[in-house]
Design a protein around this motif. Structure first.
Motif, PDB file in Angstrom:
ATOM      1  N   LEU B 241       8.681  -5.036  43.699  1.00  0.00           N
ATOM      2  CA  LEU B 241       8.531  -4.070  44.933  1.00  0.00           C
ATOM      3  C   LEU B 241       7.789  -4.800  45.966  1.00  0.00           C
ATOM      4  N   ALA B 242       9.115  -4.026  47.229  1.00  0.00           N
ATOM      5  CA  ALA B 242       9.498  -4.853  48.442  1.00  0.00           C
ATOM      6  C   ALA B 242       8.506  -3.975  49.195  1.00  0.00           C
ATOM      7  N   GLY B 243       7.086  -4.187  49.375  1.00  0.00           N
ATOM      8  CA  GLY B 243       6.807  -3.173  50.730  1.00  0.00           C
ATOM      9  C   GLY B 243       4.960  -3.430  50.219  1.00  0.00           C
ATOM     10  N   GLY B 244       4.479  -2.467  50.969  1.00  0.00           N
ATOM     11  CA  GLY B 244       3.163  -2.691  51.207  1.00  0.00           C
ATOM     12  C   GLY B 244       2.264  -1.494  50.499  1.00  0.00           C
ATOM     13  N   ALA B 271       6.755  -7.529  39.753  1.00  0.00           N
ATOM     14  CA  ALA B 271       5.512  -8.067  41.094  1.00  0.00           C
ATOM     15  C   ALA B 271       5.922  -6.983  42.423  1.00  0.00           C
ATOM     16  N   LEU B 272       4.613  -7.202  43.363  1.00  0.00           N
ATOM     17  CA  LEU B 272       4.643  -6.956  44.416  1.00  0.00           C
ATOM     18  C   LEU B 272       4.819  -7.998  45.704  1.00  0.00           C
ATOM     19  N   CYS B 273       5.775  -7.837  46.369  1.00  0.00           N
ATOM     20  CA  CYS B 273       5.820  -8.841  47.612  1.00  0.00           C
ATOM     21  C   CYS B 273       5.579  -8.608  48.944  1.00  0.00           C
ATOM     22  N   THR B 274       4.797  -8.874  49.544  1.00  0.00           N
ATOM     23  CA  THR B 274       4.386  -8.252  51.145  1.00  0.00           C
ATOM     24  C   THR B 274       4.370  -8.494  52.285  1.00  0.00           C
ATOM     25  N   THR B 275       4.398  -8.011  53.366  1.00  0.00           N
ATOM     26  CA  THR B 275       3.962  -9.187  54.278  1.00  0.00           C
ATOM     27  C   THR B 275       3.035  -9.503  55.009  1.00  0.00           C
ATOM     28  N   TYR B 301       2.018 -12.072  49.327  1.00  0.00           N
ATOM     29  CA  TYR B 301       2.818 -12.110  50.802  1.00  0.00           C
ATOM     30  C   TYR B 301       3.116 -12.698  51.144  1.00  0.00           C
ATOM     31  N   VAL B 302       4.428 -12.913  52.002  1.00  0.00           N
ATOM     32  CA  VAL B 302       4.550 -13.997  52.850  1.00  0.00           C
ATOM     33  C   VAL B 302       4.046 -14.102  53.728  1.00  0.00           C
ATOM     34  N   GLY B 320      -0.441  -5.678  65.022  1.00  0.00           N
ATOM     35  CA  GLY B 320      -0.397  -5.153  64.335  1.00  0.00           C
ATOM     36  C   GLY B 320       0.215  -3.438  64.478  1.00  0.00           C
ATOM     37  N   GLU B 321       1.419  -4.179  65.511  1.00  0.00           N
ATOM     38  CA  GLU B 321       1.630  -2.422  65.602  1.00  0.00           C
ATOM     39  C   GLU B 321       3.153  -2.167  64.425  1.00  0.00           C
ATOM     40  N   ALA B 322       3.195  -2.874  63.647  1.00  0.00           N
ATOM     41  CA  ALA B 322       4.400  -2.613  62.656  1.00  0.00           C
ATOM     42  C   ALA B 322       4.115  -3.553  61.850  1.00  0.00           C
ATOM     43  N   LYS B 323       3.887  -3.131  60.526  1.00  0.00           N
ATOM     44  CA  LYS B 323       3.579  -4.500  59.086  1.00  0.00           C
ATOM     45  C   LYS B 323       4.862  -4.140  58.147  1.00  0.00           C
ATOM     46  N   GLU B 324       5.290  -3.516  58.246  1.00  0.00           N
ATOM     47  CA  GLU B 324       6.543  -3.420  57.070  1.00  0.00           C
ATOM     48  C   GLU B 324       6.733  -2.036  56.994  1.00  0.00           C
ATOM     49  N   GLY B 325       8.143  -2.619  55.818  1.00  0.00           N
ATOM     50  CA  GLY B 325       8.707  -1.474  55.785  1.00  0.00           C
ATOM     51  C   GLY B 325      10.390  -1.461  55.576  1.00  0.00           C
ATOM     52  N   VAL B 326      11.163  -1.212  54.881  1.00  0.00           N
ATOM     53  CA  VAL B 326      13.116  -1.959  54.798  1.00  0.00           C
ATOM     54  C   VAL B 326      13.047  -3.430  53.578  1.00  0.00           C
TER      55      VAL B 326
END
Lengths: 354, 354
Positions: B241-244, B271-275, B301-302, B320-326
């Motif tokens: 799952l690619a997201g936060g 699994a899940l992986c986020t930023t 997270y990476v 911190g203005e953008a964090k995750e997505g796509v």
């Protein structure tokens, strides 16, 4: 960084350029390693853990079975650092483990750990006590059923005291290998390795049968892989023996088995690749060992060294303190065949020691 | 650049090193995004286009559905830049799109765009009006028939206002998620997000059934993927799952469905992986969300950031203005597992903004 031919031709290696390779790591303990001073492959008192830790580090980048004693391989410059670096820079298609008699199983999930009900072997100075025929047949059977949908197999090993058992094996099989393995054997009579090998050879006195000899004086890795590699060649699966004099000894074992059984091998799909440190070692002679094999063989080394680093633990390699293991030579060949550079490997290995 | 474990072990990720991964991007619109000020994920007035543009840019490198207004995503630092960069440096084996209720279909040829007859959902402040049971079953069925001949699936999403619907969903299902999603909810009562979520929760008052709640307060991506992911796990297809926090909310939805139906899941292949930006966000708590899931889960997270660039639009990420997505987090994991470096990704993302 290039692949140099020891014997044979460069064609086998070149054909594999860019192709998908899988890495199989053979793990085994022989109690020969418990003889004080016999090997430097590991942490004193915990030498039996070396294959377990090598497997953990290669697969996960973590050393797990040491508990709280150590979290990183710092100060333990296992050649597995090189193999892991290559895997991170250009991953093997598959990474699997063969338990050929481990004291302690690696703590790893997801990765395939093949087991064969093999126990660690005893010390060769009192008879290794290996069911050699059974092990050889297990290797043959595994090769028959093993599914490989990649272009080739890179076969590495981690067996503490494995060069001692390899030397003893080669001598017991009648090969003139005295000055072709590690130099420590050429030293004073007090040398531990020489003493052990001589004692081991004495256990074989009067023993004629090849497999009876192997039972007394060899190790699980050599015997199982004699069957495994023969079986893979029958199926024409391209195989790179990733190692130095131990893998050369494996070829000698195969050679002796073929002679005794009056069989032949199509070795067209078989090669060996080791490190520059083994090839240039003034105290051993891998080329000489390979030339005693009766079937044609392609053998290479990769001219990687640690000239690009200042790290003292890595400089030990260039000083001859460590030479090969955990398939480092074959991994370097795989790196060469996939455009990975000496600089990249050096930086990645350094990153493990920070 | 390395993969760090949030919970679980590193083995799941390490096993996938070098293996073939396909990327599925889930695209959906919820009219919740039309509430002024609810999200910054897109161009004001054209927020509904964000998933369409993300899909176009990820697949083709071009932003097509904006007509003459803009040809590049300059000034719109979608995390899709990162996913696209990874795809260019080490391409996903397959790149496919799932239309889970789009206002505008992406203008793309050749790539698979799976459709399920799903409409954009309504705004949760007046009831999302989603046929939740139907959507869940569509996800389950798609998982049963989906052909995946790669080693794993990376599942990303682009849903403007998706963290708002995810937060509302988690709260409606009874999870203590107030301080674990975005901080804006903790602010003054005038805060738009809080007002919307409270209003949404009020629509669920007196509603007992899980799927009735989801129909009112959730979004298509969460409901469809609850079915899809459950179905993939039954088939033991490895899924990242690619997201936060949205993907954490997906796990909570799955958790609630399993509880209600008294079923269990074998989550060994999930699994899940986020930023890093999500993991280190002081105003949310992805680890806390994951710990509310009753089945075991590997989460990572990476540690990629934009410290190697001077580009002001990219520096916004580190602020911190953008964090995750796509699927940026999962794409970064895929990059790590295939030897792509932070430097390479940074330079590639910069090239999109020139």
């Amino acid at each position: 960084m290039t692949i140099k031919t020891i014997i044979g031709s460069s064609d086998f290696a070149e054909f594999l350029r860019g192709k998908a390779g899988r890495f199989l790591l053979c793990l085994s303990n022989t109690k020969t390693a418990n003889i004080p001073g016999i090997t430097q492959a590991g942490i004193p008192g915990l030498l039996y853990l070396t294959p377990t830790l090598d497997a953990e580090f290669l697969c996960t980048g973590e050393v797990r079975s040491l508990g709280t004693i150590a979290e990183t391989p710092k100060g333990v410059p296992t050649p597995g650092l090189i193999t892991r670096a290559v895997h991170m820079l250009h991953p093997f298609s598959v990474l699997s483990l063969l338990d050929l008699g481990l004291e302690v199983k690696p703590k790893i999930d997801y990765f395939s750990l093949y087991t064969f009900g093999i126990n660690p072997s005893s010390s060769i100075d009192n008879g290794a006590d290996i069911p050699a025929t059974d092990l050889f047949e297990k290797g043959l059977e595994f090769a028959q059923e093993y599914l490989c949908n990649n272009d080739y197999i890179i076969l590495g090993e981690s067996v503490p005291a494995g060069t001692t058992t390899a030397l003893a094996t080669a001598l017991a099989l009648g090969y003139d290998a005295h000055d072709k393995f590690s130099s420590s054997f050429k030293n004073a009579p007090s040398d531990i390795k020489q003493t052990v090998v001589l004692k081991a050879l004495s256990t074989c006195e009067g023993v004629d049968d090849l497999f009876d000899k192997l039972s007394l004086i060899s190790d699980n890795m050599l015997i199982f892989n004699a069957g495994f590699v023969l079986g893979l060649q029958k199926r024409k699966i391209k195989t790179v023996l990733a190692g130095g004099t131990q893998m050369a000894a494996l070829l000698l074992v195969i050679n002796s088995i073929l002679k005794q059984t009056e069989q032949s091998i199509n070795s067209h799909n078989l090669a060996l690749c080791t490190t520059k440190w083994v090839y240039e070692d003034p105290n051993s002679d891998i080329k000489g060992l390979l030339e005693m094999v009766d079937f044609p063989i392609n053998a290479y080394y990769v001219d990687f060294d640690f000239s690009l680093t200042q790290h003292p633990a890595l400089k030990l390699y260039d000083e001859g303190e460590a030479k090969e293991g955990v398939g480092a030579g074959g991994a370097l060949m795989y790196a060469c065949l996939n455009g990975v550079t000496k600089e990249q490997i050096t930086r990645k290995v350094e990153s493990f020691l920070q």
